[in-house]
Write a protein that holds these residues in place. Structure first.
Motif, mmCIF file in Angstrom:
data_model
loop_
_atom_site.group_PDB
_atom_site.id
_atom_site.type_symbol
_atom_site.label_atom_id
_atom_site.label_comp_id
_atom_site.label_asym_id
_atom_site.label_seq_id
_atom_site.Cartn_x
_atom_site.Cartn_y
_atom_site.Cartn_z
ATOM 1 N N ARG A 1 45.613 56.894 35.795
ATOM 2 C CA ARG A 1 44.189 56.622 35.659
ATOM 3 C C ARG A 1 43.947 55.132 35.869
ATOM 4 O O ARG A 1 44.670 54.298 35.340
ATOM 5 C CB ARG A 1 43.691 57.049 34.274
ATOM 6 N N ALA A 2 42.940 54.804 36.639
ATOM 7 C CA ALA A 2 42.612 53.411 36.920
ATOM 8 C C ALA A 2 41.130 53.181 36.682
ATOM 9 O O ALA A 2 40.294 53.956 37.151
ATOM 10 C CB ALA A 2 42.971 53.054 38.362
ATOM 11 N N TYR A 3 40.825 52.119 35.955
ATOM 12 C CA TYR A 3 39.433 51.703 35.792
ATOM 13 C C TYR A 3 39.186 50.536 36.734
ATOM 14 O O TYR A 3 39.822 49.484 36.624
ATOM 15 C CB TYR A 3 39.145 51.288 34.352
ATOM 16 N N LEU A 4 38.284 50.718 37.688
ATOM 17 C CA LEU A 4 37.931 49.665 38.634
ATOM 18 C C LEU A 4 36.641 49.027 38.138
ATOM 19 O O LEU A 4 35.610 49.692 38.021
ATOM 20 C CB LEU A 4 37.755 50.259 40.036
ATOM 21 N N PRO A 5 36.669 47.730 37.822
ATOM 22 C CA PRO A 5 35.577 47.112 37.054
ATOM 23 C C PRO A 5 34.295 46.848 37.832
ATOM 24 O O PRO A 5 33.265 46.555 37.243
ATOM 25 C CB PRO A 5 36.200 45.799 36.583
ATOM 26 N N GLY A 6 34.338 46.912 39.164
ATOM 27 C CA GLY A 6 33.128 46.642 39.940
ATOM 28 C C GLY A 6 33.386 46.831 41.416
ATOM 29 O O GLY A 6 34.436 47.340 41.834
ATOM 30 N N ALA A 7 32.417 46.430 42.235
ATOM 31 C CA ALA A 7 32.531 46.617 43.682
ATOM 32 C C ALA A 7 33.734 45.865 44.241
ATOM 33 O O ALA A 7 34.077 44.771 43.798
ATOM 34 C CB ALA A 7 31.245 46.148 44.364
ATOM 35 N N GLY A 8 34.378 46.471 45.256
ATOM 36 C CA GLY A 8 35.519 45.821 45.901
ATOM 37 C C GLY A 8 36.506 46.837 46.435
ATOM 38 O O GLY A 8 36.287 48.045 46.367
#
Length: 350
Positions: free
Chosen positions: A1-8
């Protein structure tokens, strides 16, 4: 599981899977087996050229997915490449938006089981160049020096499956560079040495793709006494050209391992405790292997995971292993050798 904090654009260091997202999102993904989902008829027509992933995510947040592949794209007809979707037991195919080294890019994807396939044209049989890896493991419990040598496509799912099996067999990883040039599925490669070694069951290794849940092919190399450096060579049986060469140096790193070496592994963990607290980033992977090896139990794993920061989790784990003794610390050292060899190399040279 990965949490991507914002656009990119983000890439998983363990799997090579990448995502371009327009806002914060949580993504869950895991490997699954091509053989389980690809029908026998489809296996006759299509060749897996990367891991098959099961991905769960809110699709409206994802602008593109980067699916890893191991085809060398130089002088290759890329029209044979497709991305497979599996939904409700059925496979649909989609052309990648872009094909770049090591990734097939799909814009505005829908998610299910996704992976890269290559059509088996007659003209490409035995001529589709693949990036590959040579993996070498030493069995620590063997009476004489015993090595397992694997030749596999550069597929992290297969590599991880082999590492898990070898850890279970009480082996340590000996990192070596990949082959000098792309190799070809369906071809056979011969492992030889000018030194007095025994290679079983035979010197030839076929280069092929086997799903991670299948037993991977390897040769065993027996060395009675390492008193000098051992040179291993791999040649293409079609034209006898050399495709890979490696040197196994005599001494502590590759000689028959004794209890003294276990003490050295524990000494490494104690010496670099502060650095390991700060730099062990693959905690979930480490805990999984330690539990699989019966070094820690579920309650101890939950205690480590329950800490508020990664630094504190690493500290609690290292203190726990220190209480369990040198064998537990040695097991951590072996796992780090396989999963984070660059960290081991950096700390040993410091």
């Amino acid at each position: 599981r990965a949490y991507l904090p914002g656009a990119g654009v983000f890439q998983c260091l363990v799997t090579g899977l990448g995502f371009k997202v327009k806002s914060a999102v949580t993504i869950t993904y895991r490997y699954t087996s091509w053989k389980k989902h690809l029908s026998e008829a489809d296996q006759e027509m299509w060749l897996p050229c990367g891991p098959l992933f099961h991905i769960k995510v809110q699709p409206w947040n994802v602008q593109a997915v980067y699916l890893p592949h191991f085809v060398c794209l130089e002088a290759v007809d890329t029209t044979g490449c497709s991305i497979a979707h599996f939904k409700s037991g059925n496979m649909t195919l989609e052309k990648p938006t872009e094909l770049i080294p090591f990734s097939a890019v799909l814009v505005k994807p829908s998610f299910s089981l996704l992976g890269v396939l290559w059509r088996k044209f007659r003209s490409t049989l035995n001529s589709l160049p693949m990036h590959s890896l040579v993996l070498i493991f030493q069995q620590l419990s063997a009476a004489e020096t015993t090595l397992h040598l694997y030749l596999i496509p550069d597929d992290n799912s297969v590599k991880q499956a082999i590492e898990n099996q070898e850890i279970h067999w009480n082996s340590k990883f000996i990192p070596k560079p990949p082959p000098l040039r792309p190799l070809f599925f369906g071809c056979s490669y011969q492992v030889t040495s000018k030194n007095p070694v025994v290679i079983m069951p035979e010197e030839h290794l076929p280069f092929c793709y086997k799903s991670p849940n299948e037993q991977q092919l390897f040769v065993e190399i027996y060395i009675r006494n390492i008193v000098e450096d051992i040179e291993l060579i791999m040649i293409d049986t079609r034209d006898k050209t050399e495709v890979w060469r490696a040197l196994l140096r005599s001494g502590r790193n590759n000689s028959t391992v004794t209890w003294a070496y276990c003490l050295l592994g524990a000494a490494f963990v104690r010496k670099h405790k502060i650095a390991l607290c700060e730099r062990m980033w693959l905690l979930s992977v480490i805990l999984l292997h330690l539990q699989h090896a019966n070094v820690i139990n579920i309650e101890e794993e939950e205690e480590v995971r329950g800490q508020k920061t990664k630094l504190r989790s690493n500290q609690v784990l290292l203190e726990l292993l220190e209480k369990k003794g040198p064998e537990a610390q040695e097991q951590l050292y072996r796992i780090l050798q396989i999963k984070d060899p660059y960290l081991i190399e950096d700390l040993e040279s410091s």
